[in-house]
Design an enzyme around this catalytic site. Structure first.
Site, PDB file in Angstrom:
ATOM      1  N   ARG A 173      50.316  52.766-102.950  1.00 58.38           N
ATOM      2  CA  ARG A 173      50.250  52.433-101.528  1.00 58.38           C
ATOM      3  C   ARG A 173      49.882  50.966-101.333  1.00 58.38           C
ATOM      4  O   ARG A 173      49.200  50.358-102.135  1.00 58.38           O
ATOM      5  CB  ARG A 173      49.198  53.293-100.809  1.00 58.38           C
ATOM      6  N   LYS A 205      40.337  60.167-109.257  1.00 55.31           N
ATOM      7  CA  LYS A 205      41.753  60.217-108.930  1.00 55.31           C
ATOM      8  C   LYS A 205      42.577  60.749-110.097  1.00 55.31           C
ATOM      9  O   LYS A 205      42.532  60.219-111.208  1.00 55.31           O
ATOM     10  CB  LYS A 205      42.250  58.820-108.532  1.00 55.31           C
ATOM     11  N   ARG A 223      31.253  57.452 -98.911  1.00 58.03           N
ATOM     12  CA  ARG A 223      30.037  56.663 -99.111  1.00 58.03           C
ATOM     13  C   ARG A 223      28.840  57.601 -99.233  1.00 58.03           C
ATOM     14  O   ARG A 223      28.850  58.723 -98.729  1.00 58.03           O
ATOM     15  CB  ARG A 223      29.820  55.681 -97.947  1.00 58.03           C
TER      16      ARG A 223
END
Length: 268
Positions: A67, A132, A265
């Site tokens: 992306r 990921k 976060r």
């Protein structure tokens, strides 16, 4: 203690992929192209005429894309670099949700292969335990009702050879502690993805929101949103009616984002 050495990864093989598919799914596919090396499987399909309903696979990519123009690390180490060119009869009304639908199909394919615990990070990343595992990139072809769907999955990534990935990542062979049968996994992806694409012109957002909730890694997590123009913090609240990410901000307001970099976060 030394870890056991994984056996050599079998090469990509069209016949083995097709053997896993039903005759109905085989009839949909025009061709499966397999290359030892390409700049990008997406780019190759975009540049070829008459490749509707064709799949392109490569053992490595020299210019893999993610992306926002990012590089997708694509070494020759037994990963999956997969692209499918799909041709709708007309531009679907809910085209903006297509990447989300592809993500759910990939998550379901991984489940069919035997993985548990995979999640989807809006809009198009596959995660496992906060790391990921894969990503999805959609690129519109010409004419506009055609799209190339790119899927990258870490199925044989060698950690010692990768030093330039700037985020936590994982690999399916490490998770399952076995060499991955990529041909069987690619077939599982096609078995989930093709029916999803066939049904997409009749997409129902309410029904899909229920599907997405099963895989939504960001749900109710504190997140940082970077739109490129501003940085905000809040709590992720799932999808809205357009497939945008809803975020409850600290001031009590709620906003929806169609495109942004999102990171989880830690609460202070």
């Amino acid at each position: 203690m030394l870890k056991p050495v994984m056996p050599a990864v079998p090469p990509l093989n069209q016949a083995q992929i097709l053997t896993e598919l039903t005759p109905e799914l085989q009839a949909v596919l025009q061709q499966i192209y397999i290359f030892p090396s390409l700049d990008s499987t997406n780019t190759w399909l975009l540049e070829q005429p008459n490749t509707c309903f064709s799949v392109c696979l490569a053992e490595e990519q020299t210019a893999g894309r993610g992306r926002r123009g990012r590089t997708w690390q694509s070494p020759n180490s037994g990963n999956i670099y997969f692209s499918l060119r799909w041709c709708f009869q007309a531009v679907p009304a809910n085209y903006g949700c297509l990447g989300l639908v592809v993500g759910v199909a990939v998550a379901e394919a991984l489940a069919a292969y035997g993985l548990q615990g995979q999640m989807l990070k809006w809009p198009n990343d596959i995660y496992y335990q906060g790391q990921k595992l894969g990503g999805i990139l959609l690129q519109t072809a010409q004419p506009l009702q055609q799209v190339v769907i790119g899927i990258g999955l870490n199925t044989g990534m060698q950690r010692a050879s990768i030093t330039s990935i700037d985020q936590a990542w994982c690999d399916l062979s490490e998770i399952l502690q076995e060499s991955i049968d990529r041909n069987r996994l690619i077939a599982a992806i096609l078995k989930a993805l093709i029916p999803a694409l066939q049904a997409f012109p009749h997409f129902n957002m309410f029904e899909f929101q229920q599907q997405w909730q099963r895989w939504d890694w960001l749900a109710d997590q504190a997140v940082r949103i970077d739109t490129g123009k501003e940085v905000l913090q809040g709590r992720a609240c799932g999808l809205d009616e357009q497939g945008q990410l809803q975020v409850a901000l600290a001031d009590g307001s709620r906003r929806a984002f169609s495109s942004a970099d999102v990171s989880v976060r830690q609460l202070s």
